[in-house]
Design an enzyme around this catalytic site. Structure first.
Site, PDB file in Angstrom:
ATOM      1  N   GLU A 188       0.847  -1.188   0.000  1.00  0.00           N
ATOM      2  CA  GLU A 188       0.000   0.000   0.000  1.00  0.00           C
ATOM      3  C   GLU A 188       0.884   1.239   0.000  1.00  0.00           C
ATOM      4  OE1 GLU A 188      -0.626   2.377   2.811  1.00  0.00           O
ATOM      5  OE2 GLU A 188       1.199   1.560   3.688  1.00  0.00           O
ATOM      6  N   ARG A 217      -5.434  -0.814   4.039  1.00  0.00           N
ATOM      7  CA  ARG A 217      -5.069  -0.368   2.685  1.00  0.00           C
ATOM      8  C   ARG A 217      -4.374  -1.457   1.873  1.00  0.00           C
ATOM      9  NH1 ARG A 217      -3.700   4.266   5.746  1.00  0.00           N
ATOM     10  NH2 ARG A 217      -1.493   3.756   5.724  1.00  0.00           N
ATOM     11  N   PHE A 236       2.319  14.590  14.437  1.00  0.00           N
ATOM     12  CA  PHE A 236       1.859  14.646  13.048  1.00  0.00           C
ATOM     13  C   PHE A 236       0.426  15.166  12.969  1.00  0.00           C
ATOM     14  CE2 PHE A 236      -0.568  12.387   9.731  1.00  0.00           C
ATOM     15  CZ  PHE A 236       0.018  12.951   8.610  1.00  0.00           C
ATOM     16  N   HIS A 281       4.326   7.399   3.058  1.00  0.00           N
ATOM     17  CA  HIS A 281       4.940   6.109   3.373  1.00  0.00           C
ATOM     18  C   HIS A 281       4.424   5.034   2.424  1.00  0.00           C
ATOM     19  CE1 HIS A 281       1.586   4.862   6.388  1.00  0.00           C
ATOM     20  NE2 HIS A 281       1.520   4.036   5.369  1.00  0.00           N
TER      21      HIS A 281
END
Length: 348
Positions: free
Chosen positions: A142, A177, A305, A319
């Site tokens: 993913e 994902r 974050f 990522h």
């Protein structure tokens, strides 16, 4: 709102997602897209390890590796990074991505590459080498981006980008994902095993991997960021990130992290660029998830974050996470110290 799993990779689920169908994520994120012609990719991490007094030899070796990408069937995307490991060794890593495993096989079997790697001269060089190569199938990886242009890593060979996706912003979203997670718990196989060589003696060492080794590459790019965003990155985001990466590098084996490298991108001459990313190999996605959901080092990264992400304009965060089959993994080391990569945790 789209699913992170592309339509041609969706199937009836036997394992449920962690969120309800009406879940609304807190901010927009995007996923790489490709057609059904992409069935598998190759991610090749080619390393040069060295003492500082041999840095110029290492630069030349790194440049040679990059030059081989210009041969026929070379990768569709590559980058170069540097880091100093916790044993004091410098490491250049050249990373290549192929969208066609057959092209990769044709590339690596060329005499200029195969003979160079297998030559006894490599054992006599003043630097060490490694190659860590995985080839996840399309349903085994993913991607997640906070931006939509100039995708790094595997996104650059996928060809397209999604609209806003639903599966992010909650614990377990990485698993949701990955297309294979619709019907597979993605549990690890056996154990890492050394199948030839002796890490303590140096020379050539080959490690046998296992099913569902998990690789995460998590990056930050501040090349185009303005002064305020740079200040935000260096004063608020980087300190907890660095602490978390150092923890995984030094103590991650207790949690199932085989190897963790926090690297900085470099140019062809080894000069640092304003891009960094983490390269983390884990025993399983489950082990990675446990650290992410509960360990203080990651909770500090995650909360920071969430506090700053909505205000980011030019700071690029992303990522990619993959699992892979043992038969599509290669872990080889030449004269590397025994704490390198998979050597540390492999059974002897």
């Amino acid at each position: 709102m789209e699913s992170a799993i592309d339509k041609h990779l969706q199937c009836p689920r036997s394992l449920s997602r962690r969120v309800h169908d009406d879940y609304q994520p807190p901010f927009p994120m995007f996923a790489g897209r490709s057609g059904d012609d992409l069935t598998q990719v190759v991610m090749a991490y080619l390393g040069v390890q060295f003492r500082e007094e041999n840095r110029q030899d290492a630069v030349r070796a790194m440049q040679h590796m990059v030059s081989t990408f210009k041969l026929s069937n070379g990768p569709g995307n590559h980058d170069i990074s540097f880091h100093t490991d916790n044993q004091g060794y410098g490491n250049f890593i050249v990373v290549g991505y192929w969208r066609d495993p057959a092209a990769y096989c044709r590339w690596i079997r060329q005499p200029e590459i195969e003979q160079w790697w297998s030559s006894d001269e490599r054992l006599l060089d003043d630097v060490a080498y490694f190659r860590e190569i995985i080839a996840p199938r399309a349903e085994q990886f993913e991607t997640l981006y906070a931006f939509k242009e100039d995708l790094p890593g595997v996104g650059a060979v996928m060809g397209s980008i999604s609209g806003e996706i639903q599966e992010h912003g909650y614990w377990g979203s990485v698993r949701d994902r990955i297309p294979a997670s619709q019907n597979d718990w993605l549990q690890p196989g056996e154990e890492l095993r050394i199948i030839s060589g002796d890490p303590d003696a140096g020379g050539r060492v080959v490690v046998q991997g296992h099913d569902n080794i998990t690789l995460i590459r998590s990056g930050q790019d501040w090349m185009e960021a303005d002064a305020d965003e740079r200040q935000l990155y260096f004063t608020e985001m980087l300190p907890p990130l660095q602490a978390g990466m150092d923890f995984l590098r030094d103590e991650g084996h207790m949690l199932g992290c085989y190897s963790n490298r926090f690297v900085r991108n470099v140019d062809i001459d080894g000069n640092l660029l304003d891009i960094a990313y983490d390269i983390g190999f884990w025993r399983s996605l489950d082990r990675l998830e446990r650290w992410a959901e509960s360990h203080p080092t990651h909770l500090r990264i995650f909360t920071t974050f969430f506090r700053v992400v909505t205000g980011l304009q030019k700071l690029r965060l992303y990522h990619e996470v993959s699992v892979s089959d043992a038969r599509f993994q290669t872990f080889e080391y030449i004269n590397c110290h025994p704490m390198t990569g998979m050597l540390r945790d492999a059974q002897r």
